[in-house]
Write an enzyme that holds these catalytic residues in place. Sequence first.
Site, PDB file in Angstrom:
ATOM      1  N   THR A  25      40.314  36.494  45.968  1.00  9.37           N
ATOM      2  CA  THR A  25      39.826  37.808  45.552  1.00  9.37           C
ATOM      3  C   THR A  25      39.579  38.721  46.751  1.00  9.37           C
ATOM      4  O   THR A  25      39.303  38.237  47.855  1.00  9.37           O
ATOM      5  CB  THR A  25      38.498  37.624  44.773  1.00  9.37           C
ATOM      6  OG1 THR A  25      37.848  38.881  44.654  1.00  9.37           O
ATOM      7  CG2 THR A  25      37.532  36.695  45.507  1.00  9.37           C
ATOM      8  N   ASP A  26      39.613  40.035  46.501  1.00 10.70           N
ATOM      9  CA  ASP A  26      39.280  40.988  47.576  1.00 10.70           C
ATOM     10  C   ASP A  26      37.783  40.980  47.883  1.00 10.70           C
ATOM     11  O   ASP A  26      37.351  41.529  48.897  1.00 10.70           O
ATOM     12  CB  ASP A  26      39.749  42.407  47.207  1.00 10.70           C
ATOM     13  CG  ASP A  26      39.060  42.990  45.976  1.00 10.70           C
ATOM     14  OD1 ASP A  26      38.351  42.238  45.261  1.00 10.70           O
ATOM     15  OD2 ASP A  26      39.231  44.200  45.713  1.00 10.70           O
ATOM     16  N   GLU A  27      36.980  40.325  47.007  1.00 11.92           N
ATOM     17  CA  GLU A  27      35.529  40.356  47.201  1.00 11.92           C
ATOM     18  C   GLU A  27      35.095  39.606  48.461  1.00 11.92           C
ATOM     19  O   GLU A  27      33.991  39.798  48.953  1.00 11.92           O
ATOM     20  CB  GLU A  27      34.810  39.816  45.957  1.00 11.92           C
ATOM     21  CG  GLU A  27      35.173  40.644  44.731  1.00 11.92           C
ATOM     22  CD  GLU A  27      34.353  40.359  43.489  1.00 11.92           C
ATOM     23  OE1 GLU A  27      33.199  39.919  43.610  1.00 11.92           O
ATOM     24  OE2 GLU A  27      34.883  40.585  42.384  1.00 11.92           O
ATOM     25  N   TYR A  83      29.381  34.167  44.403  1.00 10.68           N
ATOM     26  CA  TYR A  83      30.787  34.013  43.983  1.00 10.68           C
ATOM     27  C   TYR A  83      31.731  34.268  45.158  1.00 10.68           C
ATOM     28  O   TYR A  83      32.580  33.436  45.491  1.00 10.68           O
ATOM     29  CB  TYR A  83      31.107  34.975  42.834  1.00 10.68           C
ATOM     30  CG  TYR A  83      32.604  35.171  42.606  1.00 10.68           C
ATOM     31  CD1 TYR A  83      33.419  34.122  42.202  1.00 10.68           C
ATOM     32  CD2 TYR A  83      33.204  36.431  42.816  1.00 10.68           C
ATOM     33  CE1 TYR A  83      34.794  34.307  42.007  1.00 10.68           C
ATOM     34  CE2 TYR A  83      34.566  36.619  42.625  1.00 10.68           C
ATOM     35  CZ  TYR A  83      35.354  35.543  42.221  1.00 10.68           C
ATOM     36  OH  TYR A  83      36.712  35.723  42.041  1.00 10.68           O
ATOM     37  N   LYS A  86      34.355  31.781  47.242  1.00 12.26           N
ATOM     38  CA  LYS A  86      35.805  32.036  47.363  1.00 12.26           C
ATOM     39  C   LYS A  86      36.183  32.158  48.847  1.00 12.26           C
ATOM     40  O   LYS A  86      37.223  31.656  49.271  1.00 12.26           O
ATOM     41  CB  LYS A  86      36.206  33.303  46.603  1.00 12.26           C
ATOM     42  CG  LYS A  86      36.128  33.211  45.090  1.00 12.26           C
ATOM     43  CD  LYS A  86      37.065  32.185  44.484  1.00 12.26           C
ATOM     44  CE  LYS A  86      38.524  32.570  44.535  1.00 12.26           C
ATOM     45  NZ  LYS A  86      39.374  31.612  43.774  1.00 12.26           N
TER      46      LYS A  86
HETATM   47  P1  NAD Z   1      38.525  32.746  34.385  1.00  9.54           P
HETATM   48  O1  NAD Z   1      37.069  32.472  34.561  1.00  9.54           O
HETATM   49  O2  NAD Z   1      38.999  33.569  33.246  1.00  9.54           O
HETATM   50  O3  NAD Z   1      39.319  31.355  34.307  1.00  9.54           O
HETATM   51  C1  NAD Z   1      39.020  30.259  35.121  1.00  9.54           C
HETATM   52  C2  NAD Z   1      39.697  29.037  34.514  1.00  9.54           C
HETATM   53  O4  NAD Z   1      39.421  27.910  35.358  1.00  9.54           O
HETATM   54  C3  NAD Z   1      39.188  28.676  33.108  1.00  9.54           C
HETATM   55  O5  NAD Z   1      40.277  28.377  32.259  1.00  9.54           O
HETATM   56  C4  NAD Z   1      38.331  27.442  33.350  1.00  9.54           C
HETATM   57  O6  NAD Z   1      38.304  26.562  32.231  1.00  9.54           O
HETATM   58  C5  NAD Z   1      39.022  26.810  34.541  1.00  9.54           C
HETATM   59  N1  NAD Z   1      38.119  25.961  35.325  1.00  9.54           N
HETATM   60  C6  NAD Z   1      36.875  26.269  35.749  1.00  9.54           C
HETATM   61  N2  NAD Z   1      36.337  25.210  36.395  1.00  9.54           N
HETATM   62  C7  NAD Z   1      37.286  24.238  36.396  1.00  9.54           C
HETATM   63  C8  NAD Z   1      37.314  22.914  36.919  1.00  9.54           C
HETATM   64  N3  NAD Z   1      36.257  22.396  37.561  1.00  9.54           N
HETATM   65  N4  NAD Z   1      38.441  22.186  36.758  1.00  9.54           N
HETATM   66  C9  NAD Z   1      39.509  22.695  36.088  1.00  9.54           C
HETATM   67  N5  NAD Z   1      39.517  23.931  35.557  1.00  9.54           N
HETATM   68  C10 NAD Z   1      38.416  24.698  35.709  1.00  9.54           C
HETATM   69  O7  NAD Z   1      38.978  33.354  35.780  1.00  9.54           O
HETATM   70  P2  NAD Z   1      40.100  34.449  36.102  1.00  9.54           P
HETATM   71  O8  NAD Z   1      39.491  35.779  36.030  1.00  9.54           O
HETATM   72  O9  NAD Z   1      41.310  34.135  35.342  1.00  9.54           O
HETATM   73  O10 NAD Z   1      40.352  34.124  37.648  1.00  9.54           O
HETATM   74  C11 NAD Z   1      41.312  33.152  38.048  1.00  9.54           C
HETATM   75  C12 NAD Z   1      41.346  33.089  39.565  1.00  9.54           C
HETATM   76  O11 NAD Z   1      41.689  34.370  40.097  1.00  9.54           O
HETATM   77  C13 NAD Z   1      40.006  32.706  40.189  1.00  9.54           C
HETATM   78  O12 NAD Z   1      40.272  31.851  41.282  1.00  9.54           O
HETATM   79  C14 NAD Z   1      39.426  34.033  40.660  1.00  9.54           C
HETATM   80  O13 NAD Z   1      38.592  33.846  41.775  1.00  9.54           O
HETATM   81  C15 NAD Z   1      40.691  34.786  41.027  1.00  9.54           C
HETATM   82  N6  NAD Z   1      40.607  36.255  40.913  1.00  9.54           N
HETATM   83  C16 NAD Z   1      40.129  36.848  39.782  1.00  9.54           C
HETATM   84  C17 NAD Z   1      40.100  38.245  39.692  1.00  9.54           C
HETATM   85  C18 NAD Z   1      39.633  38.941  38.437  1.00  9.54           C
HETATM   86  O14 NAD Z   1      39.540  40.177  38.421  1.00  9.54           O
HETATM   87  N7  NAD Z   1      39.349  38.237  37.348  1.00  9.54           N
HETATM   88  C19 NAD Z   1      40.559  39.026  40.755  1.00  9.54           C
HETATM   89  C20 NAD Z   1      41.035  38.381  41.913  1.00  9.54           C
HETATM   90  C21 NAD Z   1      41.060  36.994  41.978  1.00  9.54           C
HETATM   91  P1  TYD Z   2      32.767  42.870  36.918  1.00  7.19           P
HETATM   92  O1  TYD Z   2      33.752  43.079  35.818  1.00  7.19           O
HETATM   93  O2  TYD Z   2      31.692  41.861  36.742  1.00  7.19           O
HETATM   94  O3  TYD Z   2      33.637  42.543  38.229  1.00  7.19           O
HETATM   95  P2  TYD Z   2      33.164  42.420  39.802  1.00  7.19           P
HETATM   96  O4  TYD Z   2      31.715  42.362  39.867  1.00  7.19           O
HETATM   97  O5  TYD Z   2      33.786  41.126  40.179  1.00  7.19           O
HETATM   98  O6  TYD Z   2      33.755  43.613  40.475  1.00  7.19           O
HETATM   99  O7  TYD Z   2      32.085  44.259  37.258  1.00  7.19           O
HETATM  100  C1  TYD Z   2      32.838  45.393  37.618  1.00  7.19           C
HETATM  101  C2  TYD Z   2      31.872  46.513  37.964  1.00  7.19           C
HETATM  102  O8  TYD Z   2      31.166  46.876  36.776  1.00  7.19           O
HETATM  103  C3  TYD Z   2      30.825  46.100  38.971  1.00  7.19           C
HETATM  104  O9  TYD Z   2      30.520  47.207  39.811  1.00  7.19           O
HETATM  105  C4  TYD Z   2      29.613  45.762  38.125  1.00  7.19           C
HETATM  106  C5  TYD Z   2      29.741  46.724  36.945  1.00  7.19           C
HETATM  107  N1  TYD Z   2      29.175  46.219  35.660  1.00  7.19           N
HETATM  108  C6  TYD Z   2      28.266  46.991  34.951  1.00  7.19           C
HETATM  109  O10 TYD Z   2      27.904  48.121  35.369  1.00  7.19           O
HETATM  110  N2  TYD Z   2      27.763  46.493  33.778  1.00  7.19           N
HETATM  111  C7  TYD Z   2      28.115  45.268  33.293  1.00  7.19           C
HETATM  112  O11 TYD Z   2      27.595  44.854  32.218  1.00  7.19           O
HETATM  113  C8  TYD Z   2      29.080  44.504  34.016  1.00  7.19           C
HETATM  114  C9  TYD Z   2      29.524  43.143  33.504  1.00  7.19           C
HETATM  115  C10 TYD Z   2      29.590  45.006  35.198  1.00  7.19           C
END
Ligand code: NAD
Ligand code: TYD
Length: 353
Positions: free
Chosen positions: A136-138, A161, A165
């Site tokens: 992630t970019d975070e 989080y 990562k």
């Molecule tokens: P998500 O929470 O929707 O999915 C995570 C998946 O991992 C789930 O299916 C869960 O069951 C599985 N999982 C969790 N713990 C596990 C374990 N111990 N063993 C096996 N499986 C397990 O997450 P997402 O949003 O799809 O993110 C996927 C990846 O992409 C993550 O690594 C996250 O850090 C990265 N990412 C997410 C975002 C975003 O905006 N959502 C952006 C950049 C990077």
């Molecule tokens: P989120 O979807 O949790 O992603 P991330 O924190 O990983 O960027 O949140 C996106 C933005 O929205 C973040 O600035 C937090 C804000 N946010 C709210 O204002 N209210 C909410 O209920 C949630 C879940 C997020």
Amino acid sequence: MKKVLITGGAGFIGSHVVRLFLNNYPDYEVYNLDKLTYAGNLENLKDVETKPNYKFVKGDIVDQDFINKLFDEHQFLAVIHLAAESHVDRSITNPLEFVTTNVIGTVNLLNAAKRIWGCTKDKAVREDRIFYHVSTDEVYGSLGDTGYFLETTPYDPQSPYSASKASSDHFVRAYFNTYNLPVVISNCSNNYGANQFPEKLIPLFINNIKNSKPLPVYGDGKYTRDWLWVVDHARAIDVIMHKGKLGETYNIGGFNEWQNIELIKLMCRIMDKKLGRAEGESEKLITYVKDRPGHDRRYAIDAGKLNKELGWKPSVTFEEGLEKTVEWYLESEQWLKSVTSGEYQKYYQQQYA
Ligand code: NAD
Ligand code: TYD
């Protein structure tokens, strides 16, 4: 057949990656390893689960013996690692779970790949294997009003989080440097799209607008994120896995920055139209609430390297992607109902009461 392991394939982004690989590469045997936590849902893959080259394995990346046996049995040629705990608010409540899954789980996978691929510093990096770590970019922390995250930006994670990562990214690089494990890392901005669990901003707010529930905006609402359609993230992973350079990092982003409050107002306008409500009706649900601790002010990603070197760019505008997303949630009543019953209600109470 080339055996590819995708971890976390039942989650939001993972399910789109699994689908794209099954559709684009019929000669790959795709193994989806997922623990099916609250965020994992096999319903996300209903349309592809009967493909002959798809296998689901239920299991935990933290269980080292299980991981070792799985790698011994299948001798995967590629790993795309997405399994993780992924929600910042949950990491604030339970940081250790994030260390366990995101750090220890990743190191277990690295160890298993290193062992079956016979990687050591005295041997050249294998070009016929790949460990792709999705991040992630975070990890870069928070920006002020100007500037962008580059691949060279120093890590400065602020939440449990992003710290977990960042730590997993460091381990992946350490295995490249120490054991010549063939790795690649990508750091992506905020994703949105179908099948995202309604704890993240966009699906949570779509669900609340639909049900005329308050829209809890953290702090002053002027926090900024860069948003990318999840299918475009999956396309970027495909391109990087097949054309990227081993040992490298690629930033992925949407060239699409939005202040939360502006994005929320856009969602309200789209939903008013879709639901046949009077203009301005949904905006009345906006409610400012207590801020998230350690809330990163601004993320903005420079995806120029990926664009210039590998030719990737997003395929849809934000307005198109958001509209598709809203439509998907409105059509997927059953999916939403099933994921928002039970545990979700407890989570919602604790987080927003
Ligand atoms: P998500 O929470 O929707 O999915 C995570 C998946 O991992 C789930 O299916 C869960 O069951 C599985 N999982 C969790 N713990 C596990 C374990 N111990 N063993 C096996 N499986 C397990 O997450 P997402 O949003 O799809 O993110 C996927 C990846 O992409 C993550 O690594 C996250 O850090 C990265 N990412 C997410 C975002 C975003 O905006 N959502 C952006 C950049 C990077
Ligand atoms: P989120 O979807 O949790 O992603 P991330 O924190 O990983 O960027 O949140 C996106 C933005 O929205 C973040 O600035 C937090 C804000 N946010 C709210 O204002 N209210 C909410 O209920 C949630 C879940 C997020």
